[in-house]
Design a protein around this motif. Structure first.
Motif: not given
Length: 405
Positions: A250-259, A264-273, A275-280
């Motif tokens: 998965v990729e996530i827009i970790a701007d604190g607004i989109h998610l 953010l905590k949930l994605v990290y807890k389930i998928k982990g670092a 399997k998770t890419a940060l994208v702008t």
């Protein structure tokens, strides 16, 4: 110069095994040649004193549309280079320029300009291939994608596009559309990453898609289905599917607004670092003052409003891309989601490199890897960005930067 040996010392190295204090790193001809927890004797090297700050792999942004007042779909070499230069200031050393839903002719022109700009790009973030976001999407989940150009996958169209160039490395589509499974099979057979995006699919459709080549969820939660009810029965959507299927990244827009922080905590807890890419998912307003802007090309783009740190449609009914920078994504994962810094950095370096199958060259600090490096402070404010051994951004002159020791 790229052929000048470069040494960075007196910093905290962020490595796959943890943080190394008093670290030193040596590079030559664009490649890391040595890394150590002690000073490396290199009298002929240009030295950079990290002054106790972090020395990290360069950030890799695999989903980005623009910045500095420019969009890749402006279709000018100048726009491509300006975006690369803008995001280098924030630690991005490699990026996948990304399109929006548009006509075939406009896509082909963007791809043509990419090939020209790529050869001239020596002072900014490196281009590592194109990401086509669309036009094969669900109208119900179009978000800020222009519905005028949304359509089902057309074999004649996508085979022609892929036959015209070798720079496409990723293509996002909605897997429930007619012809989308055949599309996924075809693009993956050509070495292109198939990603699920702007989709109203349910779990059963996602499962078939994954079995036929799709392996990534584009900006998780944004432009995709969650749990829905049909005639009183509940169905898992793409969000739940991404959590269930271990083979999906998965990729996530970790701007604190989109998610917001809880997600953010949930994605990290389930998928982990891993399997998770940060994208702008940054649009042209990234790095610019708030106000009116345009998403997509200046000619055919959509007017948007940038406020509250995010781009919105004029009626404020949906977000229209972010104005984030990679250093803020890393900082947010630490401060908002409680992720340890090395793990947050992994999500912006090692993980996107693995997703794009370039982990043998980028994403970690190790001998033999590309010399893509960023130096930043405790708040992930960037001091220096180095791409392939070349300093492309420097916030201030660094103490003790001299030729020799």
């Amino acid at each position: 110069m790229v052929d000048q040996r470069l040494k960075i010392f007196n910093g905290k190295l962020i490595t796959p095994t943890g943080i190394v204090d008093n670290g030193c790193i040596l590079m030559a001809e664009g490649i890391i040649t040595a890394i150590s927890d002690q000073n490396i004797d290199a009298p002929d090297a240009l030295e950079i004193d990290a002054c106790g700050k972090y020395i990290s792999p360069g950030f890799i942004d695999i989903h980005i549309h623009g910045g500095g007042g420019h969009d890749f779909m402006d279709n000018t070499v100048g726009a491509f280079l300006a975006i690369a230069n803008t995001h280098a200031r924030y630690g991005t050393t490699a990026m996948l320029p990304t399109t929006l839903t548009s006509s075939k002719e406009e896509l082909l022109e963007t791809l043509r300009i990419y090939e020209i700009a790529d050869k001239q790009n020596v002072n900014g973030s490196q281009f590592i291939g194109m990401h086509l976001e669309g036009p094969y999407f669900s109208v119900k989940q179009c978000g800020a994608q222009d519905p005028r150009y949304i359509r089902d996958p057309d074999p004649e169209e996508y085979t022609e596009i892929l036959s015209n160039t070798s720079v496409i490395k990723r293509w996002s589509a909605a897997p429930e559309l007619n012809g989308a499974i055949e599309f996924g099979k075809y693009v993956t057979s050509k070495g292109v990453l198939a990603s699920i995006a702007h989709t109203d699919a349910i779990y059963e459709e996602v499962l078939i898609a994954v079995e036929n080549g799709y392996s990534l969820a584009t900006h998780l939660y944004s432009g995709m289905s969650g749990v829905t009810r049909r005639n009183a029965f509940r169905f898992a959507g793409v969000v739940e599917s991404a959590f269930i299927l271990d083979e999906m990244d998965v990729e996530i827009i970790a701007d604190g607004i989109h998610l917001p922080p809880p997600l953010l905590k949930l994605v990290y807890k389930i998928k982990g670092a891993g399997k998770t890419a940060l994208v702008t998912d940054a649009m042209r307003a990234a790095g610019m003052p708030e106000g009116e802007s345009i998403l997509g090309s200046l000619k055919n783009g959509l007017k948007v409003i940038v406020e509250d740190g995010v781009a919105k449609l004029p009626d404020r009914s949906a977000f229209a891309g972010s104005v984030a920078t990679t250093n803020r994504l890393v900082h947010n994962m630490v401060t908002m989601a409680g992720v340890p810094l090395p793990e947050a950095v992994k999500m912006a370096t090692t993980t996107p490199a693995k997703i794009m199958k370039i982990e043998n060259k980028k994403g970690t600090l190790a001998a033999g890897m590309d010399a893509d490096i960023v130096i930043f402070d405790d708040s992930v404010n960037v001091d220096i960005t180095i791409v392939k051994g070349r300093v492309v951004y420097r916030k201030t002159l660094v103490d003790h930067e001299t030729a020799g020791s």
